[in-house]
Enzyme design. Sequence first.
Site, PDB file in Angstrom:
ATOM      1  N   ASP A  54       0.829  -1.200   0.000  1.00 43.61           N
ATOM      2  CA  ASP A  54       0.000   0.000   0.000  1.00 43.61           C
ATOM      3  C   ASP A  54       0.870   1.261   0.000  1.00 43.61           C
ATOM      4  O   ASP A  54       1.565   1.546   0.982  1.00 43.61           O
ATOM      5  CB  ASP A  54      -0.898  -0.038   1.250  1.00 43.61           C
ATOM      6  CG  ASP A  54      -1.957   1.038   1.223  1.00 43.61           C
ATOM      7  OD1 ASP A  54      -1.778   2.053   0.521  1.00 43.61           O
ATOM      8  OD2 ASP A  54      -2.971   0.863   1.923  1.00 43.61           O
ATOM      9  N   TYR A 152     -11.950  14.137  -7.999  1.00 44.10           N
ATOM     10  CA  TYR A 152     -10.841  13.417  -8.638  1.00 44.10           C
ATOM     11  C   TYR A 152      -9.955  14.413  -9.396  1.00 44.10           C
ATOM     12  O   TYR A 152      -8.721  14.368  -9.302  1.00 44.10           O
ATOM     13  CB  TYR A 152     -11.447  12.366  -9.581  1.00 44.10           C
ATOM     14  CG  TYR A 152     -10.483  11.699 -10.533  1.00 44.10           C
ATOM     15  CD1 TYR A 152      -9.629  10.691 -10.105  1.00 44.10           C
ATOM     16  CD2 TYR A 152     -10.443  12.070 -11.882  1.00 44.10           C
ATOM     17  CE1 TYR A 152      -8.762  10.065 -10.997  1.00 44.10           C
ATOM     18  CE2 TYR A 152      -9.584  11.447 -12.776  1.00 44.10           C
ATOM     19  CZ  TYR A 152      -8.737  10.452 -12.325  1.00 44.10           C
ATOM     20  OH  TYR A 152      -7.882   9.845 -13.211  1.00 44.10           O
TER      21      TYR A 152
HETATM   22  P1  NAD Z   1      -6.238   1.552 -12.666  1.00 40.71           P
HETATM   23  O1  NAD Z   1      -7.298   1.765 -11.643  1.00 40.71           O
HETATM   24  O2  NAD Z   1      -6.370   0.370 -13.578  1.00 40.71           O
HETATM   25  O3  NAD Z   1      -4.807   1.506 -11.996  1.00 40.71           O
HETATM   26  C1  NAD Z   1      -4.484   2.194 -10.829  1.00 40.71           C
HETATM   27  C2  NAD Z   1      -3.816   1.219  -9.890  1.00 40.71           C
HETATM   28  O4  NAD Z   1      -3.404   1.916  -8.707  1.00 40.71           O
HETATM   29  C3  NAD Z   1      -4.742   0.068  -9.443  1.00 40.71           C
HETATM   30  O5  NAD Z   1      -4.207  -1.176  -9.823  1.00 40.71           O
HETATM   31  C4  NAD Z   1      -4.785   0.218  -7.928  1.00 40.71           C
HETATM   32  O6  NAD Z   1      -4.826  -1.013  -7.230  1.00 40.71           O
HETATM   33  C5  NAD Z   1      -3.501   0.984  -7.642  1.00 40.71           C
HETATM   34  N1  NAD Z   1      -3.555   1.652  -6.356  1.00 40.71           N
HETATM   35  C6  NAD Z   1      -4.540   2.457  -5.885  1.00 40.71           C
HETATM   36  N2  NAD Z   1      -4.257   2.841  -4.626  1.00 40.71           N
HETATM   37  C7  NAD Z   1      -3.085   2.248  -4.290  1.00 40.71           C
HETATM   38  C8  NAD Z   1      -2.301   2.239  -3.107  1.00 40.71           C
HETATM   39  N3  NAD Z   1      -2.695   2.894  -2.029  1.00 40.71           N
HETATM   40  N4  NAD Z   1      -1.143   1.528  -3.108  1.00 40.71           N
HETATM   41  C9  NAD Z   1      -0.760   0.818  -4.196  1.00 40.71           C
HETATM   42  N5  NAD Z   1      -1.479   0.796  -5.346  1.00 40.71           N
HETATM   43  C10 NAD Z   1      -2.630   1.490  -5.384  1.00 40.71           C
HETATM   44  O7  NAD Z   1      -6.172   2.912 -13.520  1.00 40.71           O
HETATM   45  P2  NAD Z   1      -5.453   3.211 -14.897  1.00 40.71           P
HETATM   46  O8  NAD Z   1      -6.511   3.400 -15.914  1.00 40.71           O
HETATM   47  O9  NAD Z   1      -4.378   2.248 -15.157  1.00 40.71           O
HETATM   48  O10 NAD Z   1      -4.838   4.662 -14.584  1.00 40.71           O
HETATM   49  C11 NAD Z   1      -3.492   4.851 -14.203  1.00 40.71           C
HETATM   50  C12 NAD Z   1      -3.274   6.313 -13.844  1.00 40.71           C
HETATM   51  O11 NAD Z   1      -3.617   7.160 -14.947  1.00 40.71           O
HETATM   52  C13 NAD Z   1      -4.120   6.797 -12.675  1.00 40.71           C
HETATM   53  O12 NAD Z   1      -3.363   7.685 -11.903  1.00 40.71           O
HETATM   54  C14 NAD Z   1      -5.254   7.528 -13.332  1.00 40.71           C
HETATM   55  O13 NAD Z   1      -5.804   8.513 -12.490  1.00 40.71           O
HETATM   56  C15 NAD Z   1      -4.550   8.135 -14.541  1.00 40.71           C
HETATM   57  N6  NAD Z   1      -5.489   8.408 -15.636  1.00 40.71           N
HETATM   58  C16 NAD Z   1      -6.059   7.371 -16.296  1.00 40.71           C
HETATM   59  C17 NAD Z   1      -6.950   7.641 -17.330  1.00 40.71           C
HETATM   60  C18 NAD Z   1      -7.608   6.521 -18.103  1.00 40.71           C
HETATM   61  O14 NAD Z   1      -8.364   6.831 -19.022  1.00 40.71           O
HETATM   62  N7  NAD Z   1      -7.363   5.270 -17.814  1.00 40.71           N
HETATM   63  C19 NAD Z   1      -7.259   8.962 -17.666  1.00 40.71           C
HETATM   64  C20 NAD Z   1      -6.658   9.997 -16.946  1.00 40.71           C
HETATM   65  C21 NAD Z   1      -5.756   9.707 -15.942  1.00 40.71           C
END
Ligand code: NAD
Length: 336
Positions: A54, A152
Site C-alpha cells: 500500500d 478526482y
Molecule cells: P487503474 O485503476 O487500472 O490503476 C491504478 C492502480 O493503482 C490500481 O491497480 C490500484 O490497485 C492501484 N492503487 C490504488 N491505490 C493504491 C495504493 N494505495 N497503493 C498501491 N497501489 C494502489 O487505472 P489506470 O486506468 O491504469 O490509470 C493509471 C493512472 O492514470 C491513474 O493515476 C489515473 O488517475 C490516470 N489516468 C487514467 C486515465 C484513463 O483513461 N485510464 C485517464 C486519466 C488519468
Amino acid sequence: MAQQLRKALVCGAGGFIGAHLVRRLKREGFWVRGVDLKMPEFAPTEADEFLKADLRDPAVCRAAVSGVEDAYQLAADMGGAGFVFTGQHDAEIMHNSALVNLNMVHAAAEAGVRRIFYSSSACIYPEYNQNDPENPDCAEDSAYPAAPDSEYGWEKLFSERMYLAYRRNCGIEVRIARFHNIFGPEGTWEGGREKAPAAVCRKVAEAPDGSEIEIWGDGRQTRSFLYIDECLEGVRRLMESDFTGPVNIGSEEMVTIDALARMTMEIAGKRLRLKHVPGPLGVRGRTSDNRLIRERLGWAPSRPLNEGLLVTYRWIAAQVAARRRDAALSAASGEA
Ligand code: NAD
C-alpha cells in the site's frame, strides 16, 4: 563488462496502464519493479520484482524507490463516470490518491530518484470550458482559473502542483502528462469502475442482435479516446525528453457517445437500438488539444479510434464469452 540495466519503478503496476507500461519497459530493456495493492488481473506481471503493498504507507514508498533511477507514479483510486461522478466516493478518492502522491514524491526526492513521471488527467480542466460539446477547450494553459468538475480532478491538480514544487525546491526532475480517456485490452470492463469504451463494448457484446443497450445521458456528449499503445509511446517520449509538462496525452478524434456505440456495433456486426437513460455524466464535451505535445515532442497520437476499438472489442467479447461458458458449466455441474 556487462552493461547495467536502467532501473525503473512503476507504481500502479497491477492496474490497466501500469501493467502495460511494465511490459513496454521490459521490451525496452529496463529492470522493472512494480508496486500495487493487487497483481494484474488479466495476465501475469512481467516486472522483475513486484511489491504487493500500500503506497499510502511512507515506508512502502521508501522501499519502492530504493535503487531506481526512473519512477512512474500511476497509482490512484480511480474509475469511470460511474465511480468518479456519483459523488459517493469523493472522500476516498481524495484521501487515498493524495496520500500516495504525498508519500511517493517525498520518498523519490529523498532517495535521489533522477526523474519521476506523474499521471494527471484531463479531469483537471475547468468545467466552464467544456459546456459546448462541439468546442471544448482543453489546451494546457486553460487549466486556470481552476474549476474541475470532480474531486478526482481537484486531487490531480493539487498533485500536479506538488510535483512541480518538489521539482523547484528539491532538485528532482518531473514529467507530468494529462491523460485523456485511455482504453484497450486488459482494462476494467465491468464492476462499476469501467470507462465508456469498455462499458459500451461490454454492452454490445452481451446484447442479442436486434435488442437494445442503455447509454447514459442523451448520447450527444463528446469525448476522445486514446488507445493504450499510443499512450505509452507518449509517456516514454515525454520521460526521455527535457520537457516537464504538464502536457496532454490524448486523441483529437472527438466523437459523441452515440457515435462510439454505433462504431462498436459495426465492429460487432450487430444492429442494436440505443436507449438513453439518466446516469452520471461529467462535462458535455472534451477532447485533447495536441498543439503543445506536437511542438515540444515533435509527435502526437494519430491512430484512428476504430482500430483500437476493434482490438478492445474483440478482447472484451472474449471475456464475455468466457464468463458465459463458466456460468453454463457451473449451472450444469449444479444440476448433475
Ligand atoms: P487503474 O485503476 O487500472 O490503476 C491504478 C492502480 O493503482 C490500481 O491497480 C490500484 O490497485 C492501484 N492503487 C490504488 N491505490 C493504491 C495504493 N494505495 N497503493 C498501491 N497501489 C494502489 O487505472 P489506470 O486506468 O491504469 O490509470 C493509471 C493512472 O492514470 C491513474 O493515476 C489515473 O488517475 C490516470 N489516468 C487514467 C486515465 C484513463 O483513461 N485510464 C485517464 C486519466 C488519468
